[in-house]
Design an enzyme around this catalytic site. Structure first.
Site, PDB file in Angstrom:
ATOM      1  CG  ASP A  90      -1.732   1.217   1.403  1.00 41.90           C
ATOM      2  OD1 ASP A  90      -2.215   1.743   0.457  1.00 41.90           O
ATOM      3  OD2 ASP A  90      -1.720   1.568   2.599  1.00 41.90           O
ATOM      4  CG  ASP A  92      -2.034   7.480   0.654  1.00 40.42           C
ATOM      5  OD1 ASP A  92      -1.106   8.257   0.222  1.00 40.42           O
ATOM      6  OD2 ASP A  92      -2.935   7.497   0.058  1.00 40.42           O
TER       7      ASP A  92
END
EC number: 3.1.3.3
Length: 306
Positions: A90, A92
């Site tokens: 991922d 963020d």
């Protein structure tokens, strides 16, 4: 031995030492485990304890009880195919610090409003797609130059470069797949050295955000599908895959991967992931795989652009 327990400390925290390790060994031995002498992956930072005759989950539980709240990450697993050949990360709050959408919203003067929706989505209190479209709609009319301005403030989490450089150097395929925006994932891919990236696309009309996200939306199902598809494309079983993320949108891929790690995660991610890193930086993902500190790559394999 068939299993290994890894203790990982935040760099330079001064928490992990011989006495702590021996107390853990003693606790595991009292529970019936056969435990090898410690194998230090990095002095005072990460150590392996190979063991048999005890289930991994029980070893983790016993170790956490022995540590009594000390800030150390604990991961027990099989030694089989420990070093992974595919990683999906991922973006963020995992590869980069903070949430890029929240930072973008600051230019519209509504960061707090957007951040509240982001938190609900990451905690699983609100559907991701609904939250994404609601937040983007609030940015309607924002000039596209704000994307570049936001990017100048994006900072990598410590260890991001070492994680991807090292896995690439050891033959792994690396992918950045985010529910955030392709404007940022494209740039972070180049900066960090991922093989590929995928993110949501903002619609821009006459140099301004329209308030719409272009279909298809990259969500939790996309991440899971990409994990499965990329493993198949590279001839890998799920045992050979690694996934890392922090929120509800990451849960399906964290559960499906051979090693799924919640990185400083929200409760929903921590409760569903196979392992978690609550204290270590991203180099902890390398220690989980058995890499020693002196095996880390601190620079890309070549100077060419990925």
């Amino acid at each position: 031995m068939d299993n290994v327990l890894t203790l990982i400390s935040k760099p330079a925290a001064g928490v992990l030492n011989v006495n702590v390790v021996e107390e853990v060994r003693a606790s595991l031995t009292r529970a019936g485990a056969i435990v090898s002498p410690p194998n230090w992956l990095s002095p005072d930072e990460a150590v392996d304890l190979a063991f048999d005759a005890l289930a991994s989950q029980d070893a983790e539980t016993i170790t956490r009880q022995a540590l009594d709240g000390q800030p150390l990450d604990v991961i027990a697993q099989s030694t089989l195919r420990r070093k992974k050949k595919l990683i999906i990360a991922d973006m963020d709050s995992t590869i980069v610090e903070g949430e890029t959408l929240d930072d973008l919203a600051e230019f519209a003067g509504i960061k707090d409003q957007i951040a509240a929706l982001t938190a609900r989505a990451m905690n699983g209190e609100m559907g991701f797609t609904e939250a994404l479209k609601t937040r983007v709609a609030l940015l309607e009319g924002l000039h596209e130059s704000c994307l570049a301005d936001t990017m100048t403030h994006v900072r990598l989490h410590p260890g991001a470069l070492a994680l991807i450089y090292t896995m690439r150097a050891n033959g792994a395929f690396t992918a950045l797949i985010s529910g955030g925006f392709s404007y940022f994932t494209d740039r972070i891919r180049k900066q960090v050295g991922f093989h590929m990236s995928l993110g949501n696309k903002l619609e821009i009309i006459d140099e301004r955000l329209s308030g719409q996200v272009l279909a298809p939306v990259v969500d939790k199902n996309t991440k899971l599908e990409m994990l499965i598809d990329m493993a198949a494309q590279h001839g890998l079983g799920m045992t050979d895959t690694f996934a890392i993320g922090d929120g509800a949108n990451d849960v399906p891929m964290l559960k499906a991967a051979g090693m799924g790690v919640a990185y400083h995660g929200h409760p929903v991610a921590r409760e569903n992931a196979r392992a978690r890193l609550d204290y270590a930086d991203l180099t902890g993902a390398l220690f989980i795989q058995g890499y020693r500190r002196d095996e880390f790559c601190e620079s890309p394999l070549s100077h060419k652009e990925y």
